[in-house]
Design a protein around this motif. Structure first.
Motif, PDB file in Angstrom:
ATOM      1  N   ARG A 152       0.832  -1.207   0.000  1.00 20.56           N
ATOM      2  CA  ARG A 152       0.000   0.000   0.000  1.00 20.56           C
ATOM      3  C   ARG A 152       0.866   1.256   0.000  1.00 20.56           C
ATOM      4  NH1 ARG A 152      -5.344   0.499   1.625  1.00 20.56           N
ATOM      5  NH2 ARG A 152      -6.040   2.619   2.085  1.00 20.56           N
ATOM      6  N   GLU A 153       1.941   1.236   0.776  1.00 26.04           N
ATOM      7  CA  GLU A 153       2.847   2.392   0.819  1.00 26.04           C
ATOM      8  C   GLU A 153       3.553   2.585  -0.523  1.00 26.04           C
ATOM      9  OE1 GLU A 153       4.114   2.428   5.556  1.00 26.04           O
ATOM     10  OE2 GLU A 153       5.117   1.037   4.159  1.00 26.04           O
ATOM     11  N   MET A 157       3.303   5.892  -2.926  1.00 25.35           N
ATOM     12  CA  MET A 157       4.465   6.627  -3.433  1.00 25.35           C
ATOM     13  C   MET A 157       4.399   6.775  -4.954  1.00 25.35           C
ATOM     14  SD  MET A 157       7.788   5.483  -1.129  1.00 25.35           S
ATOM     15  CE  MET A 157       7.383   3.775  -0.789  1.00 25.35           C
ATOM     16  N   LEU A 158       4.047   5.705  -5.637  1.00 25.44           N
ATOM     17  CA  LEU A 158       3.913   5.774  -7.089  1.00 25.44           C
ATOM     18  C   LEU A 158       2.797   6.733  -7.483  1.00 25.44           C
ATOM     19  CD1 LEU A 158       4.299   1.970  -7.929  1.00 25.44           C
ATOM     20  CD2 LEU A 158       5.966   3.774  -8.416  1.00 25.44           C
ATOM     21  N   ALA A 159       1.684   6.670  -6.759  1.00 24.77           N
ATOM     22  CA  ALA A 159       0.547   7.532  -7.060  1.00 24.77           C
ATOM     23  C   ALA A 159       0.905   9.004  -6.930  1.00 24.77           C
ATOM     24  CB  ALA A 159      -0.626   7.189  -6.139  1.00 24.77           C
ATOM     25  N   GLU A 176      10.596   0.997 -13.978  1.00 27.61           N
ATOM     26  CA  GLU A 176       9.582   0.178 -14.643  1.00 27.61           C
ATOM     27  C   GLU A 176       8.243   0.288 -13.916  1.00 27.61           C
ATOM     28  OE1 GLU A 176       7.936  -1.886 -17.569  1.00 27.61           O
ATOM     29  OE2 GLU A 176      10.019  -1.203 -17.544  1.00 27.61           O
ATOM     30  N   LEU A 177       8.272   0.294 -12.587  1.00 25.67           N
ATOM     31  CA  LEU A 177       7.037   0.442 -11.823  1.00 25.67           C
ATOM     32  C   LEU A 177       6.414   1.813 -12.056  1.00 25.67           C
ATOM     33  CD1 LEU A 177       7.992  -1.275  -8.448  1.00 25.67           C
ATOM     34  CD2 LEU A 177       6.410  -2.126 -10.193  1.00 25.67           C
ATOM     35  N   ARG A 184      -0.750   9.841 -10.281  1.00 27.26           N
ATOM     36  CA  ARG A 184      -2.181  10.057 -10.511  1.00 27.26           C
ATOM     37  C   ARG A 184      -2.468  11.290 -11.361  1.00 27.26           C
ATOM     38  NH1 ARG A 184      -3.876   8.588  -4.414  1.00 27.26           N
ATOM     39  NH2 ARG A 184      -4.160   6.341  -4.675  1.00 27.26           N
ATOM     40  N   THR A 185      -1.593  12.271 -11.327  1.00 25.32           N
ATOM     41  CA  THR A 185      -1.806  13.445 -12.173  1.00 25.32           C
ATOM     42  C   THR A 185      -1.685  13.105 -13.657  1.00 25.32           C
ATOM     43  OG1 THR A 185       0.519  14.027 -11.824  1.00 25.32           O
ATOM     44  CG2 THR A 185      -1.128  15.175 -10.480  1.00 25.32           C
TER      45      THR A 185
END
Length: 371
Positions: A152-153, A157-159, A176-177, A184-185
């Motif tokens: 979830r963390e 962070m990716l979001a 790659e991730l 999200r933007t």
């Protein structure tokens, strides 16, 4: 795989690693330790079995990004294993069929005692902040120990567009991730407003759409009444046709989302099952944000300038949501609004604030509705 090893000479140990997700530094350190343990003075060969579910075929590049950090003689095969516990039971036999002599234990209970191959499990490892390395947990002082961030963390962070920590994952895996799960933007988004006729959802949705547009994102507004005229003309107000209308909205929204845009939708969408279908449709391509405009029925009736509720109570309009047909309140709303006594601009600001807080926005809102 087997014949090739035989052609190269006597086969040494071959450690099979079943990868169902990205290999971060902790997993890589444990794999290297397991290969060292069974090797004869040098790391054993490694067989990386990348489990690629049919519905998640884009997963493989994130796994393969870590390949340069695996032991030097590593072979790779991509395959699709059964899901869940069945996959855990089958994996050791698949590994043996590829010529593996040992099976890597992930320490999470995925391998049981019925494995046809000896299991090599280096045990728990933690990050040693004093030494800057992943090490067996019993060799790390408690005050110097750190654990991996949770899934979830990592997703959060990716979001937010943050770079994953270098101590946690290799730069190639992080890149790659980030490609697979952009911030999200830059992700497509559907914002679905649901509520009774007269709840204020269309007014708030239009104001929210304007706020999103001003933020610089590509925006499409799918208002319930407009969709009824342009996309669903000819449909009745039977349950089947109402569901079809909402599904059509969901399909268009999912396509907008797939292309990185933002769709704002404002149907009544009274049925939970159909809303769930739309959520699933959209989340195949991007993100979904559900706003329940929970203005009470008596307030919606008070606002009804066209007298639709009065006609419904008199039996002149059949299957009217909230009177003679149910409205199933969402249990999964991301935001609940009650517009009673509230300026529409304030309601829209509340939605926009939630979208900014969730990372979807940069920075730091009429007629008969019977769909």
């Amino acid at each position: 795989r087997g014949p090739r090893r035989e052609a190269q000479g006597p086969a040494g140990p071959l450690l099979a690693v079943v990868a169902r997700g990205p290999l971060h530094h902790r997993a890589l350190a444990r794999i290297r330790a397991a290969a060292d343990r069974i090797g004869d003075g040098a790391p054993a060969e490694v067989l990386l079995l990348v489990d690629v579910p049919l519905e998640s075929q884009g997963r493989a590049p994130a796994v393969l990004a870590a390949e340069p950090l695996l032991p030097p003689r590593t072979w790779t095969a991509a395959l699709t294993l059964p899901s869940g516990a069945d996959g855990d039971r089958v994996a050791p036999y698949v590994a043996r069929a590829f010529g593996a002599t040992h099976l890597f234990g992930d320490g999470d209970g995925g391998v049981d005692g019925a494995s046809p191959l000896p299991v090599v499990d280096p045990g728990p490892w933690r990050y040693d902040t004093a030494k800057g390395a992943w090490r067996p947990a019993d060799e790390v002082e408690e005050g110097d120990a750190a654990d991996e961030p949770s899934a979830r963390e990592v997703e959060e962070m990716l979001a937010r567009g943050r770079t994953l920590p270098a101590w946690f994952t290799p730069a190639r895996v992080a890149a790659e991730l980030a490609r697979l799960r952009p911030a999200r933007t830059r992700r497509g988004l559907t914002v679905l407003f649901t509520g009774l006729s007269g709840s204020g959802k269309s007014t708030v949705a239009r104001a929210v759409a304007e706020g999103i547009r001003r933020s610089g994102r590509t925006l499409t507004l799918l208002d319930g009444d407009v969709v009824r005229r342009m996309l669903s003309k000819g449909l009745t107000f039977s349950r089947e046709d109402r569901d079809m209308n909402v599904r059509r909205i969901g399909y268009v929204a999912s396509e907008i989302t797939r292309h990185g845009g933002v769709a704002v939708c404002a149907p009544i969408a009274p049925y939970a099952a159909t809303r769930a279908e739309v959520r699933a449709m959209v989340e195949e391509n991007g993100d979904f944000f559900l706003v329940h405009v929970a203005t009470p029925l008596h307030e919606c009736e008070r606002r009804d300038r066209k007298g639709l509720y009065a006609k419904a109570r008199a039996g002149e309009i059949p299957a009217f949501t909230g009177i003679s047909d149910p409205y199933e309140e969402p249990a999964d709303a991301d935001l609940v609004l009650d517009t009673t006594g509230q300026d529409p601009a304030d309601s829209a600001a509340e939605v926009l604030t939630a979208l900014r807080a969730g990372g979807w926005l940069p920075g730091g809102p009429d007629g008969a509705e019977r769909d």
